[in-house]
Design a protein around this motif. Structure first.
Motif, PDB file in Angstrom:
ATOM      1  N   ILE A  69       0.561   1.237  14.440  1.00 38.49           N
ATOM      2  CA  ILE A  69       0.657   0.002  13.651  1.00 38.49           C
ATOM      3  C   ILE A  69       1.884  -0.798  14.070  1.00 38.49           C
ATOM      4  O   ILE A  69       1.834  -2.026  14.219  1.00 38.49           O
ATOM      5  N   GLU A  90      -4.442   2.035   9.565  1.00 37.89           N
ATOM      6  CA  GLU A  90      -4.615   1.012  10.603  1.00 37.89           C
ATOM      7  C   GLU A  90      -5.922   0.255  10.408  1.00 37.89           C
ATOM      8  O   GLU A  90      -5.969  -0.975  10.559  1.00 37.89           O
ATOM      9  N   VAL A 139       2.061  -7.598   4.633  1.00 33.60           N
ATOM     10  CA  VAL A 139       1.504  -6.328   4.166  1.00 33.60           C
ATOM     11  C   VAL A 139       2.571  -5.255   4.367  1.00 33.60           C
ATOM     12  O   VAL A 139       3.085  -5.076   5.481  1.00 33.60           O
ATOM     13  N   LEU A 197       3.657  -1.211   3.921  1.00 27.22           N
ATOM     14  CA  LEU A 197       3.304   0.180   3.683  1.00 27.22           C
ATOM     15  C   LEU A 197       4.510   0.864   3.075  1.00 27.22           C
ATOM     16  O   LEU A 197       5.643   0.690   3.548  1.00 27.22           O
ATOM     17  N   LEU A 232      -5.274  -2.318   7.688  1.00 27.47           N
ATOM     18  CA  LEU A 232      -4.573  -3.515   8.130  1.00 27.47           C
ATOM     19  C   LEU A 232      -5.460  -4.409   8.990  1.00 27.47           C
ATOM     20  O   LEU A 232      -5.400  -5.649   8.887  1.00 27.47           O
ATOM     21  N   ASN A 233      -6.298  -3.798   9.812  1.00 33.10           N
ATOM     22  CA  ASN A 233      -7.225  -4.597  10.622  1.00 33.10           C
ATOM     23  C   ASN A 233      -8.181  -5.389   9.736  1.00 33.10           C
ATOM     24  O   ASN A 233      -8.469  -6.563  10.001  1.00 33.10           O
ATOM     25  N   PHE A 237      -0.321  -8.467  13.779  1.00 37.74           N
ATOM     26  CA  PHE A 237      -1.389  -8.841  12.856  1.00 37.74           C
ATOM     27  C   PHE A 237      -1.213 -10.303  12.462  1.00 37.74           C
ATOM     28  O   PHE A 237      -0.243 -10.957  12.868  1.00 37.74           O
ATOM     29  N   CYS A 261       0.850  -1.193   0.000  1.00 40.00           N
ATOM     30  CA  CYS A 261       0.000   0.000   0.000  1.00 40.00           C
ATOM     31  C   CYS A 261       0.883   1.241   0.000  1.00 40.00           C
ATOM     32  O   CYS A 261       1.735   1.408   0.879  1.00 40.00           O
ATOM     33  N   THR A 306       4.453  -7.267   8.823  1.00 42.41           N
ATOM     34  CA  THR A 306       4.284  -5.931   8.259  1.00 42.41           C
ATOM     35  C   THR A 306       5.636  -5.262   8.090  1.00 42.41           C
ATOM     36  O   THR A 306       6.630  -5.637   8.721  1.00 42.41           O
ATOM     37  N   LEU A 366      -7.617  -6.316   6.630  1.00 40.25           N
ATOM     38  CA  LEU A 366      -6.864  -7.331   5.885  1.00 40.25           C
ATOM     39  C   LEU A 366      -6.540  -8.544   6.756  1.00 40.25           C
ATOM     40  O   LEU A 366      -6.238  -9.620   6.225  1.00 40.25           O
ATOM     41  N   SER A 367      -6.608  -8.386   8.073  1.00 39.89           N
ATOM     42  CA  SER A 367      -6.285  -9.492   8.970  1.00 39.89           C
ATOM     43  C   SER A 367      -7.213 -10.684   8.782  1.00 39.89           C
ATOM     44  O   SER A 367      -6.893 -11.807   9.202  1.00 39.89           O
TER      45      SER A 367
END
Length: 356
Positions: free
Chosen positions: A252, A187, A201, A203, A190-191, A257, A176, A261, A193-194
């Motif tokens: 984050i 955030e 993932v 950033l 990402l939550n 997660f 992303c 990340t 996508l969990s």
């Protein structure tokens, strides 16, 4: 191996004795989305970035050229990976037969995609030995769809992930790009996508060249490595809420997660963020390693250093020279030696994803 690469790169950049890590393949010159932070999406087609992605003919890399790449990779550099990367590989009309050919040669392949057509292509990927899939998403559904200029691009990407995972265990990672439009939603993204079976993932801070930095660069290096402003056509850095972004990135980083990340570059403090976005003439990374590790092959057989964000300077052509000759060609040696001389980066390299 990493130490040997470093010694080779620093002491003898004119000839690399190791294999490229990646061959970045510009398999087509078409994109099916219109991203706000991309020169192709904004139709700013005079920049180096756009020219590298969509300025080559034919529109699709011929099968014969792809087979030449595979044959020579197998012969000279069998551990090198093939990355279908530009412009949108899932609309490449020879996708199935080229993946199958690479699979027969036992070469690793990956695809970087916006995933708009992933569901339709999931059978092809599952059956033809794809090694890894990288998907670019820009935030939660409404944010992503607005940035990409397509009302259901996010939904279709998720449908594609589910379809592919139902047929294979191909690792899937999401990347992303941080922009003014998704700050404050990262955030949440990402939550959400969990809930998906993802490996990683990442950033990524925006990659760009301002007009001022391009001019500064060209005053010294423009005759040979001409730079253009890039990926700033519709981006307004004044609209980046850096205080909120810093808070979000720190939050984050403190959480776990269902996937690993990363943040690239690892810039999160208020001072670092201001320097990154408002002082692009100042270095953040220490140097470029991609010019020493990767090359990009376009649909006409021409080769440029590193990948699509690099200078539009041909260092060879697969129709005229072998892959082995191009990897250490006079043209690419010149750039490698210049980077060493300039302590890792040229001015136009400061905000490239390869500046680490």
């Amino acid at each position: 191996m990493g130490k040997l690469r470093n010694v080779n790169r620093k002491l003898y950049p004119s000839r690399l004795f190791y294999a490229p890590q990646w061959l970045v393949l510009g398999v087509n010159n078409i994109c099916n989305l219109h991203c706000k932070m991309c020169d192709v999406g904004t139709q700013n087609l005079e920049t180096n970035f756009a020219t590298n992605l969509v300025g080559t003919h034919p529109l699709h890399m011929p099968v014969e050229l792809f087979e030449r790449i595979v044959d020579q990779t197998k012969k000279y550099y069998p551990t090198t990976k093939l990355g279908y990367a530009f412009t949108e590989p899932l609309v490449y009309k020879h996708l199935e037969e080229t993946l199958a050919y690479a699979k027969r040669a036992e070469l690793f392949t990956s695809i970087t995609t916006n995933a708009l057509n992933l569901r339709q292509k999931s059978d092809i990927l599952a059956k033809n030995g794809l090694g890894e899939l990288y998907i670019s998403l820009d935030g939660p559904q409404d944010i992503h769809n607005d940035i990409r200029g397509h009302k259901s691009s996010f939904q279709r990407a998720l449908e594609g992930i589910e379809a592919l995972k139902s047929k294979s265990d191909i690792p899937i990672s999401v990347y992303c790009v941080i922009t003014e439009w998704n700050i404050g939603y990262l955030e949440q993204f990402l939550n959400e996508l969990s809930e998906l079976p993802l490996k990683h993932v990442g950033l990524m801070h925006s990659n760009f060249i301002t007009k001022e930095v391009a001019e500064q660069h060209n005053a010294r290096f423009g005759d040979e490595y001409h730079a253009t402003f890039s990926n700033v056509e519709e981006v307004n850095f004044e609209a980046f809420n850096l205080e909120l972004l810093g808070e979000e990135l720190r939050s984050i980083a403190s959480k776990k997660f269902s996937f690993s990340t990363s943040l690239h570059p690892n810039v999160a403090s208020k001072e670092e963020l201001h320097r990154y976005y408002f002082e692009p003439q100042k270095r953040v990374g220490q140097g470029c390693y991609d010019v020493f590790n990767n090359i990009m092959i376009k649909s006409d057989g021409s080769v440029i250093p590193a990948h699509g964000r690099c200078f539009n300077v041909p260092v060879g052509n697969l129709y005229q020279k072998s892959l082995k000759e191009i990897w250490n060609s006079t043209e690419i040696q010149r750039l490698r030696k210049l980077l060493i001389k300039e302590k890792g980066l040229l001015p136009a390299c400061n905000r490239c994803c390869s500046a680490v």
